[in-house]
Design a protein around this motif. Structure first.
Motif, PDB file in Angstrom:
ATOM      1  N   THR A 116      -1.908 -14.846 -12.451  1.00 22.53           N
ATOM      2  CA  THR A 116      -0.680 -14.059 -12.569  1.00 22.53           C
ATOM      3  C   THR A 116       0.014 -14.296 -13.906  1.00 22.53           C
ATOM      4  OG1 THR A 116       0.478 -15.772 -11.287  1.00 22.53           O
ATOM      5  CG2 THR A 116      -0.270 -13.815 -10.095  1.00 22.53           C
ATOM      6  N   ALA A 124       5.195 -12.596  -9.520  1.00 20.60           N
ATOM      7  CA  ALA A 124       4.518 -12.656  -8.228  1.00 20.60           C
ATOM      8  C   ALA A 124       4.542 -14.057  -7.631  1.00 20.60           C
ATOM      9  CB  ALA A 124       3.079 -12.173  -8.376  1.00 20.60           C
ATOM     10  N   HIS A 128       5.680 -14.499  -3.932  1.00 18.72           N
ATOM     11  CA  HIS A 128       4.756 -15.090  -2.963  1.00 18.72           C
ATOM     12  C   HIS A 128       5.469 -16.140  -2.112  1.00 18.72           C
ATOM     13  CE1 HIS A 128       0.536 -16.075  -1.762  1.00 18.72           C
ATOM     14  NE2 HIS A 128       1.075 -17.263  -1.503  1.00 18.72           N
ATOM     15  N   GLU A 140      -6.863 -11.827  -1.036  1.00 14.64           N
ATOM     16  CA  GLU A 140      -6.526 -10.687  -1.889  1.00 14.64           C
ATOM     17  C   GLU A 140      -7.653  -9.664  -1.825  1.00 14.64           C
ATOM     18  OE1 GLU A 140      -6.578 -10.083  -6.641  1.00 14.64           O
ATOM     19  OE2 GLU A 140      -5.196 -11.618  -5.930  1.00 14.64           O
ATOM     20  N   LEU A 240      -0.823  -5.345  -9.955  1.00 14.71           N
ATOM     21  CA  LEU A 240      -0.756  -6.248  -8.806  1.00 14.71           C
ATOM     22  C   LEU A 240       0.294  -5.737  -7.845  1.00 14.71           C
ATOM     23  CD1 LEU A 240      -1.583  -8.964  -7.444  1.00 14.71           C
ATOM     24  CD2 LEU A 240       0.295 -10.023  -8.720  1.00 14.71           C
ATOM     25  N   GLU A 241      -0.082  -5.573  -6.581  1.00 15.13           N
ATOM     26  CA  GLU A 241       0.836  -5.066  -5.562  1.00 15.13           C
ATOM     27  C   GLU A 241       0.800  -5.971  -4.333  1.00 15.13           C
ATOM     28  OE1 GLU A 241      -0.562  -1.140  -4.718  1.00 15.13           O
ATOM     29  OE2 GLU A 241       0.465  -0.255  -6.435  1.00 15.13           O
ATOM     30  N   PRO A 242       1.952  -6.188  -3.692  1.00 14.18           N
ATOM     31  CA  PRO A 242       1.940  -6.945  -2.447  1.00 14.18           C
ATOM     32  C   PRO A 242       1.379  -6.113  -1.306  1.00 14.18           C
ATOM     33  CG  PRO A 242       4.160  -6.178  -2.926  1.00 14.18           C
ATOM     34  CD  PRO A 242       3.322  -5.802  -4.110  1.00 14.18           C
ATOM     35  N   TRP A 253      -2.309  -9.614  -1.219  1.00 17.16           N
ATOM     36  CA  TRP A 253      -2.149  -9.001  -2.543  1.00 17.16           C
ATOM     37  C   TRP A 253      -3.278  -8.012  -2.773  1.00 17.16           C
ATOM     38  CZ3 TRP A 253       2.236  -9.606  -5.121  1.00 17.16           C
ATOM     39  CH2 TRP A 253       2.998 -10.760  -4.904  1.00 17.16           C
ATOM     40  N   THR A 255      -5.053  -5.924  -6.139  1.00 17.33           N
ATOM     41  CA  THR A 255      -5.084  -5.701  -7.584  1.00 17.33           C
ATOM     42  C   THR A 255      -6.003  -4.538  -7.916  1.00 17.33           C
ATOM     43  OG1 THR A 255      -6.788  -7.417  -7.823  1.00 17.33           O
ATOM     44  CG2 THR A 255      -4.526  -8.051  -8.290  1.00 17.33           C
TER      45      THR A 255
END
Length: 267
Positions: A116, A124, A128, A140, A240-242, A253, A255
């Motif tokens: 990250t 992030a 997190h 992920e 990057l997305e949750p 996560w 990506t």
């Protein structure tokens, strides 16, 4: 927050593999009409990495675009190099490869922190922890979107958005246009420009030395990248997305990796 979609591909990989770039690596970036575009699919760092064979279950999209024409790569399972396709028509060829979704697990917080930080997602780390997620053993999902620009004959033509979830579009032709002022590229996410995001440029000169530089897009999603003659380039940008897990052990996560490769002519 993105909801978890069904996974096309689930693999057990280390987070070390996740930190590596994915790119389409043509054997040569300029071929004569009637010649063969030969390209590896590579994963590695700084333009150095292993090639992988064509495997349909690990592939969501694979094609060559020339203007309004779509060419099937005619790849067979296990082919390596993955792409070996004769192209008859002169012009700029856009080679496209989208992977299937891949699952991984982070064995340590340090791996996530390093990734990250490198990709400009330090935010992030706090998110997190704020989400109450564990600092190791979490999962992920990632997907990779690669493009390569190959000149067939004169290489005339233009790159363009081709409908990938995320992609990098060259706003000038590296084979025919004046790049003395740099090459402008636009980074897209579902067709919309991504402003103020990091773009990584890897450059390999004739002597094989690879340099890395970081750039940012402007309000229109454009970054102007410095260019030199006779140099192979890999342009990389990551999202990057949750993820909201539906069950324990689900990925938290997601990506999306976009890459673009090309090589400037010697003169």
């Amino acid at each position: 927050m993105r909801a978890l979609a069904p996974l096309t591909l689930v693999l057990s990989l280390t987070s070390q593999a996740q930190a590596h770039e994915f790119w389409i690596s043509p054997q040569t970036y300029q071929v004569a009409p009637g010649g063969e575009i030969i390209a590896e699919l590579r994963v590695g760092e700084k333009l150095k990495g292993a090639g992988f064979p064509y495997i349909p279950t690990r592939t969501a999209r694979f094609e060559i675009l020339q203007g309004d024409t779509r060419l099937d790569p005619q790849a067979r399972i296990g082919d390596r190099p993955a792409l070996q396709r004769v192209v008859e028509t002169p012009g700029l060829a856009i080679v496209v490869h989208e992977t299937a979704d891949t699952f991984l697990k982070y064995p340590s917080w340090e791996k996530f922190e390093a990734f990250t930080s490198q990709k400009d997602f330090a935010w992030a780390q706090d998110m997190h922890r704020d989400r109450g997620l564990p600092e190791h053993g979490f999962s992920e999902v990632y997907r990779r979107y690669g493009k390569a620009l190959v000149a067939v004959g004169d290489g005339a033509g233009a790159d363009r958005p081709i409908g990938l979830d995320t992609e990098i579009v060259a706003l000038a032709n590296p084979y025919t246009d004046d790049l003395s002022g740099g090459l402008p590229v636009r980074v897209l996410h579902f067709g919309a420009p991504r402003s103020d995001v990091q773009v990584t440029l890897f450059a390999r000169g004739a002597d094989g030395t690879v340099s890395t530089s970081l750039h940012r897009t402007d309000g229109a999603g454009v970054a102007v990248l410095p260019m030199m003659a006779g140099t192979e380039y890999l342009v990389d940008s990551v999202i990057l997305e949750p993820l909201e897990p539906a069950a324990e052990g689900d990925p938290v996560w997601y990506t999306l990796w976009a890459s673009l490769t090309f090589r400037t002519p010697n003169e």
